[in-house]
Design a protein around this motif. Structure first.
Motif, PDB file in Angstrom:
ATOM      1  N   SER A 168     -10.453   2.494  -2.889  1.00 55.93           N
ATOM      2  CA  SER A 168      -9.525   1.505  -2.329  1.00 55.93           C
ATOM      3  C   SER A 168      -8.995   0.585  -3.429  1.00 55.93           C
ATOM      4  O   SER A 168      -7.830   0.176  -3.402  1.00 55.93           O
ATOM      5  CB  SER A 168     -10.211   0.685  -1.228  1.00 55.93           C
ATOM      6  N   ASP A 178      -1.561  -0.913   1.978  1.00 58.10           N
ATOM      7  CA  ASP A 178      -1.591  -0.293   3.314  1.00 58.10           C
ATOM      8  C   ASP A 178      -2.399   1.003   3.282  1.00 58.10           C
ATOM      9  O   ASP A 178      -3.143   1.318   4.219  1.00 58.10           O
ATOM     10  CB  ASP A 178      -0.176  -0.030   3.824  1.00 58.10           C
ATOM     11  N   GLY A 179      -2.270   1.775   2.195  1.00 55.95           N
ATOM     12  CA  GLY A 179      -3.047   3.006   2.051  1.00 55.95           C
ATOM     13  C   GLY A 179      -4.529   2.721   1.921  1.00 55.95           C
ATOM     14  O   GLY A 179      -5.370   3.398   2.526  1.00 55.95           O
ATOM     15  N   LEU A 181      -6.073   0.074   3.042  1.00 54.10           N
ATOM     16  CA  LEU A 181      -6.542  -0.416   4.335  1.00 54.10           C
ATOM     17  C   LEU A 181      -6.791   0.750   5.296  1.00 54.10           C
ATOM     18  O   LEU A 181      -7.778   0.761   6.038  1.00 54.10           O
ATOM     19  CB  LEU A 181      -5.501  -1.375   4.927  1.00 54.10           C
ATOM     20  N   GLY A 182      -5.923   1.751   5.250  1.00 53.94           N
ATOM     21  CA  GLY A 182      -6.101   2.935   6.088  1.00 53.94           C
ATOM     22  C   GLY A 182      -7.371   3.694   5.738  1.00 53.94           C
ATOM     23  O   GLY A 182      -8.106   4.143   6.622  1.00 53.94           O
ATOM     24  N   VAL A 183      -7.641   3.832   4.440  1.00 56.97           N
ATOM     25  CA  VAL A 183      -8.864   4.526   3.989  1.00 56.97           C
ATOM     26  C   VAL A 183     -10.109   3.792   4.483  1.00 56.97           C
ATOM     27  O   VAL A 183     -11.049   4.405   5.010  1.00 56.97           O
ATOM     28  CB  VAL A 183      -8.882   4.619   2.443  1.00 56.97           C
ATOM     29  N   ARG A 185     -10.431   1.629   7.018  1.00 58.10           N
ATOM     30  CA  ARG A 185     -10.576   1.676   8.480  1.00 58.10           C
ATOM     31  C   ARG A 185     -11.061   3.042   8.942  1.00 58.10           C
ATOM     32  O   ARG A 185     -11.904   3.138   9.841  1.00 58.10           O
ATOM     33  CB  ARG A 185      -9.237   1.335   9.139  1.00 58.10           C
ATOM     34  N   ARG A 186     -10.536   4.088   8.322  1.00 57.66           N
ATOM     35  CA  ARG A 186     -10.948   5.446   8.708  1.00 57.66           C
ATOM     36  C   ARG A 186     -12.433   5.659   8.405  1.00 57.66           C
ATOM     37  O   ARG A 186     -13.171   6.190   9.247  1.00 57.66           O
ATOM     38  CB  ARG A 186     -10.112   6.473   7.954  1.00 57.66           C
ATOM     39  N   CYS A 205      -6.864  -6.589   1.622  1.00 54.84           N
ATOM     40  CA  CYS A 205      -5.655  -5.784   1.863  1.00 54.84           C
ATOM     41  C   CYS A 205      -4.753  -6.451   2.897  1.00 54.84           C
ATOM     42  O   CYS A 205      -3.519  -6.494   2.730  1.00 54.84           O
ATOM     43  CB  CYS A 205      -6.048  -4.383   2.333  1.00 54.84           C
ATOM     44  N   SER A 206      -5.346  -6.961   3.972  1.00 53.46           N
ATOM     45  CA  SER A 206      -4.552  -7.602   5.027  1.00 53.46           C
ATOM     46  C   SER A 206      -3.860  -8.857   4.510  1.00 53.46           C
ATOM     47  O   SER A 206      -2.682  -9.102   4.816  1.00 53.46           O
ATOM     48  CB  SER A 206      -5.444  -7.941   6.222  1.00 53.46           C
TER      49      SER A 206
END
Length: 368
Positions: A168, A178-179, A181-183, A185-186, A205-206
């Motif tokens: 991250s 955003d990428g 954050l997606g990693v 959360r997943r 990230c947010s």
């Protein structure tokens, strides 16, 4: 020659005697064997335990060198252990069980937040693989640990978490928050576990994406797991913004009430109270910390004492107290880093106040 009537009974008696002798010999051998085997096993267990203790000692030596390196490099750990030689280590210690260096290959470090993982790689000792081991902000773990959470770390799980955070970090450096954050959360969803490091990284990230509400929600979840000042310091540019001060102060006050001995929480609460101009409550906090001698750390004590003097209007005394922090030998602890950094900001402010007061003071009349 004809057999006498006593011959069969004599033969039977001899046979019974032989069986008894054999059984007796077997029992004696069994007892002796058990004693010898017990003695051998005890010596073997002693040797294994001695080797494990020596391996643990080797990790302690490397850990001390890593902390010394971090003190000289603004809290950051080396990317590889070779950088410790020869300044911090004359030579690398060996694992006595494996009789080789089993530590270099296991070492893994990240910079945001500063963390490292170090272990005796392989199945050289009894228990799970890669033990004993150390994670920089969690301490030593061994095969004797009974905490289920510790057992997860022993299976190499902590290194996976660090690698995920590093992934991250790479996306964040490329501007792809955003990428990242997606990693995160997943992975949080797949692992079904709560990790404060991952929540803090999600908040980072947010905040970067301008989604303050989600960031504060992530911080709320992080506090439910654990409060780590070294990670929160990374979020300072957002935490002390006027729009975020009130919600952050509210959650930190709640955490501090539940954990009144956490000096790191007291530092953050005091900073937020100062930022919001709530000097009376800040002053009560300083007095409470100093009266109860909570910190047990010279630099942090001087920091709170300096802020208390500042809140009482004794600017010169406050300036002298805060400047004396520079002479304290620190241990590179997060609370010390926070106190030292914030003290420098207050020193600048107090120097200006003291200077202005001297300029405003009327000149003394020369004596006759």
């Amino acid at each position: 020659m004809a057999l006498t009537p006593e011959a069969p009974s004599r033969r039977k008696t001899l046979g019974s005697t032989s069986i008894i002798v054999i059984i007796t010999v077997v029992l004696i051998l069994a007892v002796v064997g058990r004693i010898v085997w017990g003695h051998f096993r005890h010596r073997r267990e002693q040797e294994i335990q001695r080797n494990y203790s020596q391996c643990y000692h080797s990790l302690c030596i490397i850990e001390k060198a890593l902390q010394e390196y971090a003190r000289d490099h603004r809290g950051l750990y080396p990317d590889k252990l070779d950088r410790l030689v020869p300044r911090y280590l004359k030579e690398f210690p060996l694992c006595p069980q494996a009789r080789r260096n089993t530590y270099k290959a296991s070492y893994y470090a990240i910079t945001l937040p500063p963390m490292y993982f170090l272990a005796c790689q392989g199945t050289n000792h009894l228990g799970p693989p890669d033990t004993p081991q150390i994670v920089s902000d969690l301490g030593f773990f061994s095969e004797k640990a009974s905490d289920p959470l510790v057992c997860v770390y022993e299976e190499g799980h902590m290194r996976e978490i660090m690698e995920l955070i590093q992934e991250s970090n790479g996306l964040i450096k490329k501007g792809k928050c955003d990428g990242a954050l997606g990693v995160l959360r997943r992975e949080m969803k797949l692992r079904r576990e709560k990790r404060d490091e991952m929540y803090v990284k999600m908040a980072y990230c947010s905040f970067s994406l301008g989604d303050d509400r989600s960031a504060l929600s992530s911080l709320e979840e992080a506090l439910k797991v654990r409060f780590d000042l070294s990670q929160w310091m990374v979020l300072a540019p957002w935490l002390y913004q006027e729009k975020n001060q009130e919600p952050v102060l509210r959650m930190m006050k709640r955490y501090y009430r539940e954990n009144p001995q956490d000096i790191s929480a007291a530092l953050v609460v005091s900073k937020l109270l100062e930022a919001r101009g709530e000097s009376a409550e800040a002053q009560r906090l300083y007095k409470g910390v100093l009266d109860e001698a909570m910190s047990g750390n010279p630099a942090v004590d001087l920091y709170f004492r300096g802020l208390l003097l500042r809140s009482e209007g004794s600017n010169q005394d406050a300036l002298d107290t805060l400047m004396s922090i520079r002479d304290v030998q620190t241990q590179n602890l997060p609370a010390e880093q926070f106190a030292c950094l914030e003290a420098e900001e207050y020193i600048k402010e107090l120097k200006e106040k003291v200077k202005d007061r001297k300029e405003e003071a009327p000149p003394r009349k020369a004596g006759k």
